[in-house]
Design a protein around this motif. Structure first.
Motif, mmCIF file in Angstrom:
data_model
loop_
_atom_site.group_PDB
_atom_site.id
_atom_site.type_symbol
_atom_site.label_atom_id
_atom_site.label_comp_id
_atom_site.label_asym_id
_atom_site.label_seq_id
_atom_site.Cartn_x
_atom_site.Cartn_y
_atom_site.Cartn_z
ATOM 1 N N ARG A 1 -2.446 24.374 -24.530
ATOM 2 C CA ARG A 1 -3.857 24.757 -24.642
ATOM 3 C C ARG A 1 -4.719 23.501 -24.602
ATOM 4 O O ARG A 1 -4.633 22.641 -25.477
ATOM 5 N N TYR A 2 -5.555 23.407 -23.593
ATOM 6 C CA TYR A 2 -6.408 22.225 -23.414
ATOM 7 C C TYR A 2 -7.602 22.303 -24.350
ATOM 8 O O TYR A 2 -8.310 23.304 -24.404
ATOM 9 N N ARG A 3 -7.826 21.224 -25.101
ATOM 10 C CA ARG A 3 -8.975 21.123 -26.005
ATOM 11 C C ARG A 3 -9.629 19.769 -25.786
ATOM 12 O O ARG A 3 -8.942 18.786 -25.546
ATOM 13 N N ILE A 4 -10.941 19.719 -25.880
ATOM 14 C CA ILE A 4 -11.647 18.458 -25.655
ATOM 15 C C ILE A 4 -12.876 18.402 -26.558
ATOM 16 O O ILE A 4 -13.494 19.432 -26.837
ATOM 17 N N LYS A 5 -13.195 17.210 -27.034
ATOM 18 C CA LYS A 5 -14.391 17.035 -27.850
ATOM 19 C C LYS A 5 -15.627 17.396 -27.040
ATOM 20 O O LYS A 5 -15.636 17.300 -25.808
ATOM 21 N N SER A 6 -16.682 17.785 -27.709
ATOM 22 C CA SER A 6 -17.917 18.142 -27.017
ATOM 23 C C SER A 6 -18.492 16.911 -26.319
ATOM 24 O O SER A 6 -18.323 15.774 -26.786
ATOM 25 N N PRO A 7 -19.151 17.111 -25.171
ATOM 26 C CA PRO A 7 -19.701 15.976 -24.429
ATOM 27 C C PRO A 7 -20.597 15.079 -25.277
ATOM 28 O O PRO A 7 -20.495 13.846 -25.205
ATOM 29 N N ARG A 8 -21.458 15.671 -26.090
ATOM 30 C CA ARG A 8 -22.377 14.859 -26.889
ATOM 31 C C ARG A 8 -21.625 14.008 -27.895
ATOM 32 O O ARG A 8 -21.965 12.833 -28.112
ATOM 33 N N LYS A 9 -20.584 14.570 -28.516
ATOM 34 C CA LYS A 9 -19.810 13.792 -29.492
ATOM 35 C C LYS A 9 -19.098 12.626 -28.821
ATOM 36 O O LYS A 9 -19.050 11.520 -29.367
ATOM 37 N N VAL A 10 -18.564 12.860 -27.628
ATOM 38 C CA VAL A 10 -17.883 11.783 -26.914
ATOM 39 C C VAL A 10 -18.859 10.658 -26.593
ATOM 40 O O VAL A 10 -18.563 9.479 -26.788
ATOM 41 N N VAL A 11 -20.042 11.009 -26.126
ATOM 42 C CA VAL A 11 -21.035 9.990 -25.797
ATOM 43 C C VAL A 11 -21.525 9.278 -27.062
ATOM 44 O O VAL A 11 -21.753 8.066 -27.055
#
Length: 269
Positions: free
Chosen positions: A132-142
């Protein structure tokens, strides 16, 4: 162990997750964590009694000479719950120097996603972080990129995630956020060749992408089949040609795949 003999020693990661018995055979190791360990570690630190410890999911231990091997810890569904790792706990200058030599930028690496829906035969990700692919939200990554840039005076970031662009909407939001903030950071990332789309690569390049690393692995159709890559030599050639219009392209390759002949290896070269 010799310096602090009473301290409990825990190990985790790919190798302990897949072979916990190997580590529990060592008297220098008290516990093995299988799977994603952040919440497991937090529970261990918060535990009052040894009985509390033994009931923690994902924790393996020795008892009366026998190994108790628990199921892997449950996957963390929302990676935004995790704080940024404490990069200052490491000799950060050594890492930035390493990246200057290897990647051509004064930067450090980040991991912002977990899991992979593909089934490449050589990869441990599906066994450790699931499919299951999970990724941090774009704003949090930036946010984290901006913090690391300011904290360590960086030029760039290498995202070491196996796939950064599995979700096109995520990429669009991520690139838009970088441009909105005028982040002034370059970045590099990895992906599969069959996920290279020209408009997306163009957008990524406009937001600072300078290098795309592709999981090519082999130039042999037979070896690609053994590795269960799910794409063809023609797709590899097309993806590289598209990406080279906008960024520097690098590839990951293997030699010595089971069943390979010299001709297969020559095809890769």
């Amino acid at each position: 162990r010799s310096s602090l003999p009473k301290v409990k020693v825990m190990v985790g990661g790919v190798h302990p997750t897949l072979d916990p018995h190997l580590f529990l055979r060592s008297s220098d190791i008290d516990y093995v964590v299988r799977g994603e360990g952040e919440f497991v570690l937090n529970k261990v630190i918060s535990s009052i009694s040894s009985q509390d410890l033994l009931e923690i999911e994902g924790l393996c231990y020795r008892s009366n000479g026998k190994h108790t091997i628990g199921e892997k810890a449950r996957l963390i569904p929302d990676l935004d719950l995790l704080p940024l790792p404490d990069y200052s706990a490491f000799p950060i200058e050594a890492y930035t120097h390493y990246n200057e030599n290897l990647r051509g930028i004064k930067g450090i690496s980040m991991l912002v996603s977990r899991g992979c829906p593909y089934y490449c035969s050589f990869c441990a990700v599906k066994s450790t972080m699931g499919t299951r692919y999970r990724i941090k939200s774009p704003r949090k990554v930036v946010d984290e990129m901006e913090f690391l840039r300011n904290r360590f005076n960086l030029e760039g970031i290498w995202f070491k995630d196996s796939i950064i662009n599995l979700k096109n909407t995520w990429v669009q939001e991520f690139c838009t956020e970088i441009k909105r903030r005028n982040l002034n950071l370059v970045w590099q990332c990895n992906t599969r060749v069959d996920l290279v789309q020209e408009e997306e690569v163009k957008l990524m390049a406009e937001s600072g992408l300078i290098q795309l690393d592709l999981g090519i692995e082999s130039g042999s159709t037979k070896s690609l089949s053994v590795l269960k890559k799910g794409y063809t030599i023609e797709q590899i050639q097309k993806a590289v040609a598209i990406a080279k219009k906008y960024v520097k392209v690098a590839g990951f390759f293997m030699v010595g795949i089971p069943g390979e002949t010299e001709r297969d290896i020559d095809n890769t070269f």
